[in-house]
Design an enzyme around this catalytic site. Structure first.
Site, PDB file in Angstrom:
ATOM      1  N   LYS A 102      14.126  34.071   4.001  1.00 39.35           N
ATOM      2  CA  LYS A 102      13.672  34.296   5.365  1.00 39.35           C
ATOM      3  C   LYS A 102      14.413  33.331   6.259  1.00 39.35           C
ATOM      4  O   LYS A 102      14.866  32.270   5.794  1.00 39.35           O
ATOM      5  CB  LYS A 102      12.173  34.027   5.478  1.00 39.35           C
ATOM      6  CG  LYS A 102      11.524  34.704   6.665  1.00 39.35           C
ATOM      7  CD  LYS A 102      11.275  36.153   6.345  1.00 39.35           C
ATOM      8  CE  LYS A 102      10.377  36.864   7.258  1.00 39.35           C
ATOM      9  NZ  LYS A 102       9.846  38.077   6.596  1.00 39.35           N
TER      10      LYS A 102
HETATM   11  N1  GLU Z   1      11.316  41.544   7.800  1.00 38.92           N
HETATM   12  C1  GLU Z   1      10.879  42.556   6.889  1.00 38.92           C
HETATM   13  C2  GLU Z   1       9.871  41.985   5.905  1.00 38.92           C
HETATM   14  O1  GLU Z   1       9.230  40.997   6.160  1.00 38.92           O
HETATM   15  C3  GLU Z   1      12.045  43.284   6.238  1.00 38.92           C
HETATM   16  C4  GLU Z   1      12.932  42.422   5.399  1.00 38.92           C
HETATM   17  C5  GLU Z   1      14.198  43.144   4.932  1.00 38.92           C
HETATM   18  O2  GLU Z   1      14.338  44.336   5.141  1.00 38.92           O
HETATM   19  O3  GLU Z   1      15.029  42.456   4.352  1.00 38.92           O
HETATM   20  O4  GLU Z   1       9.638  42.559   4.879  1.00 38.92           O
END
Ligand code: GLU
Length: 409
Positions: A102
């Site tokens: 993240k």
């Molecule tokens: N931000 C989204 C999540 O928390 C998608 C993450 C992604 O597609 O890599 O799952």
């Protein structure tokens, strides 16, 4: 307790259930790499502004690191670390070949011009380009980031390293994005909740939903629920909310929100605060905005029988306990909102193969993957007699533990 400690409470419950030893727990808990960078930019008005950006890569035993990038003033290392580990377990639950990461930039994006946002994003990529890549770490949209921001990331990275659309997912369709990626998280949530009520012999028709958040997740979830005949009786955003007992006119509300940038003031309904929305009398409450909105204090007053975690980490562990005691069902984030990363996986596969799927193919595969994950989680919950969250963590953690053990240190 910070977000990382919270996630680790659930991790240990799952690890106990799986009988994992200390050695494996240590390997699984600690993030592989934490990158923190300074991002100075010259703003459109000529002033200097300084920001701090993060990319935390938790685990890549099952494939490249994967996860969103958020632009929000509350972004900090502990929160990003917690969200990165949630991604590791989430990609495990839906069994896509990725790890978890993240990132984010601590900023007030609404105070930045389009020009400033672009400069900020490009500068961030210049700072982290060594740590990302199509087989290394693949960012995606998250809170306050979108397809345009992904396009700038793809462009900046490609300028430095050569054309590489697979370095990021959630791109615009014209730049190698996938059909069905933008509404994937909302669609995935709808598939999961439909499966849940189906197991009780019900369709979504006439069931009453309250949604907190009307951004990329909430607004699309509202659309799919409405399409399936459910009644969305309350929605809110960071400014406030609106309710209507007989169900809101969702197509009109979506149009209104696009124009006004808020749901507040929507004429066909009564205004309601965010706190009131969370305790509305309804069949299902879906927090679809930020973390830690369901707390020890308000959980006691929640009337919904089911809580669908469309956001990441919306329930504190104290609230989780209250829900368990009161017999409320919580469908956990790492299952409920995994549709986004599943279609990110499809986008990545399409980029690597230079081949485009149709929307029908995406929806069919997404439905298959989400339904399978849902069934596996319910199966663990039933046989081990544990809540759905512990079952989902056990599924995700178990897969990662197996991969790590097979690969060795
Ligand atoms: N931000 C989204 C999540 O928390 C998608 C993450 C992604 O597609 O890599 O799952």
């Amino acid at each position: 307790m910070d977000a990382f400690e919270t996630t680790n409470i659930y991790f240990h419950r799952a690890a106990d259930l799986l009988g994992l030893n200390e050695r494996v727990r240590t390997l699984l808990l600690n993030p592989s790499r934490e990158v923190k960078v300074s991002i100075p930019i010259e703003r459109e008005d000529g002033t200097l502004a300084h920001f701090v950006g993060y990319r935390i890569q938790h685990n890549n035993a099952r494939g490249p690191f994967k996860g969103g990038l958020r632009y929000h003033h509350q972004v900090n290392a502990e929160e990003v670390k917690g969200l990165a580990s949630l991604m590791t377990w989430k990609t495990g639950v839906v069994d896509v070949p990725f790890g978890g990461a993240k990132g984010g930039i601590a900023c007030h994006p609404q105070d930045l011009s389009e020009h400033d946002l672009e400069i900020l994003t490009r500068r961030f990529v210049q700072q982290i380009h060594e740590f990302i890549g199509p087989t290394v770490d693949i960012p995606a949209p998250d809170v306050n980031t979108n397809a345009q921001i992904m396009a700038w990331i793809m462009d900046e990275y490609s300028r430095m390293k050569g054309y590489a659309p697979a370095v990021v997912t959630g791109k615009p369709l014209a730049l190698g994005g996938s059909a069905g990626r933008e509404d994937a998280t909302g669609r995935g949530c709808a598939i999961v909740i439909e499966n849940f009520f189906k197991s009780q012999g019900k369709t979504l028709k006439g069931l009453r939903f309250a949604l907190q958040g009307f951004g990329n997740v909430g607004s699309h979830l509202a659309h799919f629920l409405d399409e399936k005949g459910a009644l969305v009786i309350g929605v809110s955003d960071s400014h406030g909310g609106v309710m209507r007992g007989e169900g809101l006119d969702i197509p009109r509300l979506i149009e209104y929100q696009r124009r006004e940038k808020t749901v507040v003031g929507f004429p066909q309904g009564n205004s309601i605060s965010n706190e009131e929305l969370l305790v509305m009398d309804c069949d299902c409450l879906a927090p679809a905005a930020l973390g830690e909105v369901l707390t020890r204090e308000n959980a006691r007053h929640v009337k919904a029988r089911v809580i669908l975690e469309a956001a990441n980490a919306p329930t504190t562990p104290e609230a989780d306990e209250v829900f368990e005691k009161k017999g409320r069902v919580v469908i956990p984030d790492i299952l409920a909102n995994a549709g986004g990363v599943v279609v990110s996986y499809f986008e990545w596969v399409q980029n690597l193969q230079s081949f485009k799927w149709t929307l029908e193919q995406v929806v069919e595969e997404l439905t298959r993957v989400m339904t399978k994950a849902y069934e596996s989680v319910v199966n663990i919950a039933t046989t081990k007699k544990v809540p759905l969250r512990t079952a989902a963590f056990a599924l995700g953690v178990g897969r990662v533990a197996k991969a790590m053990t097979l690969r060795g240190l």
